[in-house]
Design a protein around this motif. Structure first.
Motif, PDB file in Angstrom:
ATOM      1  N   ILE A 185    -107.291 -48.002  33.462  1.00  0.00           N
ATOM      2  CA  ILE A 185    -107.570 -49.164  32.563  1.00  0.00           C
ATOM      3  C   ILE A 185    -106.919 -50.966  32.504  1.00  0.00           C
ATOM      4  O   ILE A 185    -107.377 -51.657  32.476  1.00  0.00           O
ATOM      5  CB  ILE A 185    -106.786 -48.524  31.226  1.00  0.00           C
ATOM      6  N   ARG A 186    -105.520 -50.774  33.084  1.00  0.00           N
ATOM      7  CA  ARG A 186    -104.877 -52.020  33.586  1.00  0.00           C
ATOM      8  C   ARG A 186    -105.456 -52.775  34.760  1.00  0.00           C
ATOM      9  O   ARG A 186    -105.066 -54.191  34.598  1.00  0.00           O
ATOM     10  CB  ARG A 186    -103.540 -51.694  33.747  1.00  0.00           C
ATOM     11  N   LEU A 187    -106.233 -51.762  35.995  1.00  0.00           N
ATOM     12  CA  LEU A 187    -106.581 -52.843  36.657  1.00  0.00           C
ATOM     13  C   LEU A 187    -108.365 -53.593  36.392  1.00  0.00           C
ATOM     14  O   LEU A 187    -108.209 -54.216  37.184  1.00  0.00           O
ATOM     15  CB  LEU A 187    -106.858 -51.511  37.976  1.00  0.00           C
ATOM     16  N   CYS A 188    -108.568 -52.168  35.595  1.00  0.00           N
ATOM     17  CA  CYS A 188    -110.690 -53.180  35.625  1.00  0.00           C
ATOM     18  C   CYS A 188    -109.979 -53.585  33.328  1.00  0.00           C
ATOM     19  O   CYS A 188    -111.214 -53.881  33.285  1.00  0.00           O
ATOM     20  CB  CYS A 188    -110.937 -51.118  34.997  1.00  0.00           C
ATOM     21  N   ASP A 189    -108.599 -54.136  33.135  1.00  0.00           N
ATOM     22  CA  ASP A 189    -108.865 -54.753  32.379  1.00  0.00           C
ATOM     23  C   ASP A 189    -109.613 -56.441  32.520  1.00  0.00           C
ATOM     24  O   ASP A 189    -108.900 -56.687  33.209  1.00  0.00           O
ATOM     25  CB  ASP A 189    -107.965 -54.888  31.772  1.00  0.00           C
ATOM     26  N   THR A 190    -110.232 -56.338  31.492  1.00  0.00           N
ATOM     27  CA  THR A 190    -111.438 -57.810  31.836  1.00  0.00           C
ATOM     28  C   THR A 190    -110.600 -58.696  30.915  1.00  0.00           C
ATOM     29  O   THR A 190    -111.302 -60.084  31.126  1.00  0.00           O
ATOM     30  CB  THR A 190    -113.029 -57.306  31.412  1.00  0.00           C
ATOM     31  N   GLU A 191    -109.504 -59.126  30.122  1.00  0.00           N
ATOM     32  CA  GLU A 191    -109.047 -60.099  29.457  1.00  0.00           C
ATOM     33  C   GLU A 191    -107.943 -60.621  30.190  1.00  0.00           C
ATOM     34  O   GLU A 191    -106.995 -59.516  30.609  1.00  0.00           O
ATOM     35  CB  GLU A 191    -108.139 -59.818  28.394  1.00  0.00           C
ATOM     36  N   LEU A 192    -107.164 -61.549  30.841  1.00  0.00           N
ATOM     37  CA  LEU A 192    -107.061 -62.193  31.319  1.00  0.00           C
ATOM     38  C   LEU A 192    -106.059 -63.145  31.147  1.00  0.00           C
ATOM     39  O   LEU A 192    -106.246 -63.468  30.246  1.00  0.00           O
ATOM     40  CB  LEU A 192    -107.357 -62.327  32.925  1.00  0.00           C
ATOM     41  N   TRP A 202    -109.782 -35.410  40.121  1.00  0.00           N
ATOM     42  CA  TRP A 202    -109.571 -35.253  38.547  1.00  0.00           C
ATOM     43  C   TRP A 202    -109.140 -34.028  38.694  1.00  0.00           C
ATOM     44  O   TRP A 202    -108.093 -33.563  37.966  1.00  0.00           O
ATOM     45  CB  TRP A 202    -110.575 -35.590  37.863  1.00  0.00           C
ATOM     46  N   TYR A 203    -109.928 -33.549  39.136  1.00  0.00           N
ATOM     47  CA  TYR A 203    -109.184 -31.615  38.796  1.00  0.00           C
ATOM     48  C   TYR A 203    -107.987 -31.016  39.898  1.00  0.00           C
ATOM     49  O   TYR A 203    -107.050 -31.199  38.798  1.00  0.00           O
ATOM     50  CB  TYR A 203    -110.529 -30.572  40.097  1.00  0.00           C
ATOM     51  N   SER A 204    -107.803 -31.768  40.421  1.00  0.00           N
ATOM     52  CA  SER A 204    -106.125 -31.342  41.583  1.00  0.00           C
ATOM     53  C   SER A 204    -105.151 -32.275  40.432  1.00  0.00           C
ATOM     54  O   SER A 204    -103.976 -32.023  40.496  1.00  0.00           O
ATOM     55  CB  SER A 204    -106.454 -32.268  42.347  1.00  0.00           C
ATOM     56  N   LEU A 205    -105.762 -33.624  40.101  1.00  0.00           N
ATOM     57  CA  LEU A 205    -104.595 -34.178  39.094  1.00  0.00           C
ATOM     58  C   LEU A 205    -104.599 -33.042  37.621  1.00  0.00           C
ATOM     59  O   LEU A 205    -102.919 -34.380  37.250  1.00  0.00           O
ATOM     60  CB  LEU A 205    -104.972 -35.640  38.918  1.00  0.00           C
ATOM     61  N   SER A 206    -105.154 -32.126  38.022  1.00  0.00           N
ATOM     62  CA  SER A 206    -104.541 -31.490  35.985  1.00  0.00           C
ATOM     63  C   SER A 206    -103.657 -30.756  36.444  1.00  0.00           C
ATOM     64  O   SER A 206    -103.303 -29.791  35.692  1.00  0.00           O
ATOM     65  CB  SER A 206    -106.326 -30.580  35.718  1.00  0.00           C
ATOM     66  N   TYR A 207    -103.513 -30.616  38.249  1.00  0.00           N
ATOM     67  CA  TYR A 207    -102.200 -29.417  38.228  1.00  0.00           C
ATOM     68  C   TYR A 207    -100.972 -30.119  37.857  1.00  0.00           C
ATOM     69  O   TYR A 207     -99.617 -29.395  38.341  1.00  0.00           O
ATOM     70  CB  TYR A 207    -102.436 -28.353  40.115  1.00  0.00           C
ATOM     71  N   ILE A 208    -101.129 -31.441  37.959  1.00  0.00           N
ATOM     72  CA  ILE A 208     -99.504 -32.496  38.045  1.00  0.00           C
ATOM     73  C   ILE A 208     -99.153 -33.015  36.277  1.00  0.00           C
ATOM     74  O   ILE A 208    -100.041 -33.861  36.313  1.00  0.00           O
ATOM     75  CB  ILE A 208     -99.852 -33.207  38.956  1.00  0.00           C
ATOM     76  N   PRO A 209     -97.890 -32.326  36.491  1.00  0.00           N
ATOM     77  CA  PRO A 209     -98.020 -33.121  35.047  1.00  0.00           C
ATOM     78  C   PRO A 209     -98.184 -34.668  34.446  1.00  0.00           C
ATOM     79  O   PRO A 209     -97.215 -35.704  34.935  1.00  0.00           O
ATOM     80  CB  PRO A 209     -96.864 -32.039  34.620  1.00  0.00           C
ATOM     81  N   PHE A 210     -98.837 -34.309  33.856  1.00  0.00           N
ATOM     82  CA  PHE A 210     -99.042 -36.146  32.872  1.00  0.00           C
ATOM     83  C   PHE A 210     -99.557 -36.968  34.249  1.00  0.00           C
ATOM     84  O   PHE A 210     -99.633 -38.302  34.081  1.00  0.00           O
ATOM     85  CB  PHE A 210     -97.739 -36.819  32.877  1.00  0.00           C
ATOM     86  N   ALA A 211     -99.904 -36.956  35.061  1.00  0.00           N
ATOM     87  CA  ALA A 211    -101.119 -37.701  36.475  1.00  0.00           C
ATOM     88  C   ALA A 211    -102.344 -37.503  35.390  1.00  0.00           C
ATOM     89  O   ALA A 211    -102.846 -39.063  36.295  1.00  0.00           O
ATOM     90  CB  ALA A 211    -100.955 -36.595  37.737  1.00  0.00           C
ATOM     91  N   ARG A 212    -103.207 -37.147  35.002  1.00  0.00           N
ATOM     92  CA  ARG A 212    -104.317 -38.151  34.344  1.00  0.00           C
ATOM     93  C   ARG A 212    -104.147 -39.295  33.872  1.00  0.00           C
ATOM     94  O   ARG A 212    -104.284 -39.808  34.012  1.00  0.00           O
ATOM     95  CB  ARG A 212    -104.910 -36.771  34.006  1.00  0.00           C
ATOM     96  N   ARG A 213    -103.074 -38.861  33.606  1.00  0.00           N
ATOM     97  CA  ARG A 213    -103.071 -39.685  31.663  1.00  0.00           C
ATOM     98  C   ARG A 213    -102.544 -41.179  32.613  1.00  0.00           C
ATOM     99  O   ARG A 213    -102.563 -42.016  32.310  1.00  0.00           O
ATOM    100  CB  ARG A 213    -101.968 -39.014  30.885  1.00  0.00           C
ATOM    101  N   MET A 214    -101.805 -40.768  34.150  1.00  0.00           N
ATOM    102  CA  MET A 214    -100.942 -42.156  34.870  1.00  0.00           C
ATOM    103  C   MET A 214    -102.116 -43.004  35.426  1.00  0.00           C
ATOM    104  O   MET A 214    -102.042 -44.019  35.424  1.00  0.00           O
ATOM    105  CB  MET A 214     -99.838 -41.216  35.926  1.00  0.00           C
ATOM    106  N   VAL A 215    -102.806 -41.968  36.081  1.00  0.00           N
ATOM    107  CA  VAL A 215    -103.896 -42.362  36.591  1.00  0.00           C
ATOM    108  C   VAL A 215    -104.724 -43.305  35.666  1.00  0.00           C
ATOM    109  O   VAL A 215    -105.980 -44.095  35.624  1.00  0.00           O
ATOM    110  CB  VAL A 215    -104.893 -41.188  37.405  1.00  0.00           C
ATOM    111  N   SER A 216    -104.835 -43.044  34.429  1.00  0.00           N
ATOM    112  CA  SER A 216    -106.223 -43.422  33.271  1.00  0.00           C
ATOM    113  C   SER A 216    -105.301 -45.036  33.025  1.00  0.00           C
ATOM    114  O   SER A 216    -106.032 -45.576  32.735  1.00  0.00           O
ATOM    115  CB  SER A 216    -106.289 -42.535  32.368  1.00  0.00           C
ATOM    116  N   GLU A 217    -103.964 -44.757  32.791  1.00  0.00           N
ATOM    117  CA  GLU A 217    -103.514 -46.254  32.157  1.00  0.00           C
ATOM    118  C   GLU A 217    -103.299 -46.947  33.712  1.00  0.00           C
ATOM    119  O   GLU A 217    -103.762 -48.168  33.076  1.00  0.00           O
ATOM    120  CB  GLU A 217    -102.444 -45.708  31.978  1.00  0.00           C
ATOM    121  N   ILE A 218    -103.158 -46.358  34.442  1.00  0.00           N
ATOM    122  CA  ILE A 218    -103.095 -47.834  35.365  1.00  0.00           C
ATOM    123  C   ILE A 218    -104.938 -47.616  35.776  1.00  0.00           C
ATOM    124  O   ILE A 218    -104.688 -48.923  36.040  1.00  0.00           O
ATOM    125  CB  ILE A 218    -102.460 -47.248  36.826  1.00  0.00           C
TER     126      ILE A 218
END
Length: 170
Positions: free
Chosen positions: A163-170, A145-161
């Motif tokens: 959320i989509r992977l762990c979404d319980t509504e199918l 997570w710390y390393s992702l902070s050096y890449i622009p928008f990387a943490r937001r992208m990982v967070s969205e992925i």
């Protein structure tokens, strides 16, 4: 003695340095920079490469002793610290600390530092294998997570992925 210092200190605080002194300091500073060895940059690169290689070697060696969690935690944690510290050779320790304490990274830095301390405490003081492995897993996640902070928008992208992977509504 205190009277002399207190009598002089208002004068010292209120008066800026003389222009000649400031010019002499600047000339001295730039002459020192010009007289640095030509391979100063390459020395920094060698320091970076050696520290990074030592950190990666320690992390690799920690995988060999994975069955002994205490040795694993020590090697892995010191390898991580060396690998992160290697960038201090590139940008300087002050700049690295300033970047680590940047408002964007302060939480990731503190969580990573806490996980490093927790892993060392679990390995050296508590001697709990399960807690040591959990602390190492938390340390690895915090490092990512710390390393992702050096890449622009990387943490937001990982967070969205996530959320989509762990979404319980199918």
């Amino acid at each position: 003695m205190d009277r002399r210092v207190s009598a002089l200190s208002p004068q010292l605080r209120s008066s800026p340095p003389p222009p000649r002194l400031l010019a002499k300091v600047q000339i001295l500073f730039f002459s020192v920079l010009q007289n640095l060895p030509f391979d100063f940059f390459s020395q920094r690169m060698y320091g970076f490469a050696a520290s990074l290689a030592a950190g990666l070697l320690l992390m690799f060696l920690s995988m060999i002793v994975f069955v002994v969690p205490i040795k694993f935690a020590l090697l892995f944690t010191f390898g991580n610290v060396l690998a992160i510290g290697s960038t201090a050779f590139l940008m300087g320790p002050e700049q690295q600390i300033n970047m680590m304490l940047d408002p964007v990274r302060i939480y990731a830095t503190s969580i990573y530092g806490g996980c490093v301390l927790l892993a060392l405490i679990c390995a050296l003081l508590i001697h709990s294998k399960i807690l040591t492995v959990i602390a190492i897993l938390c340390e690895t996640c915090a490092l990512i997570w710390y390393s992702l902070s050096y890449i622009p928008f990387a943490r937001r992208m990982v967070s969205e992925i996530m959320i989509r992977l762990c979404d319980t509504e199918l």
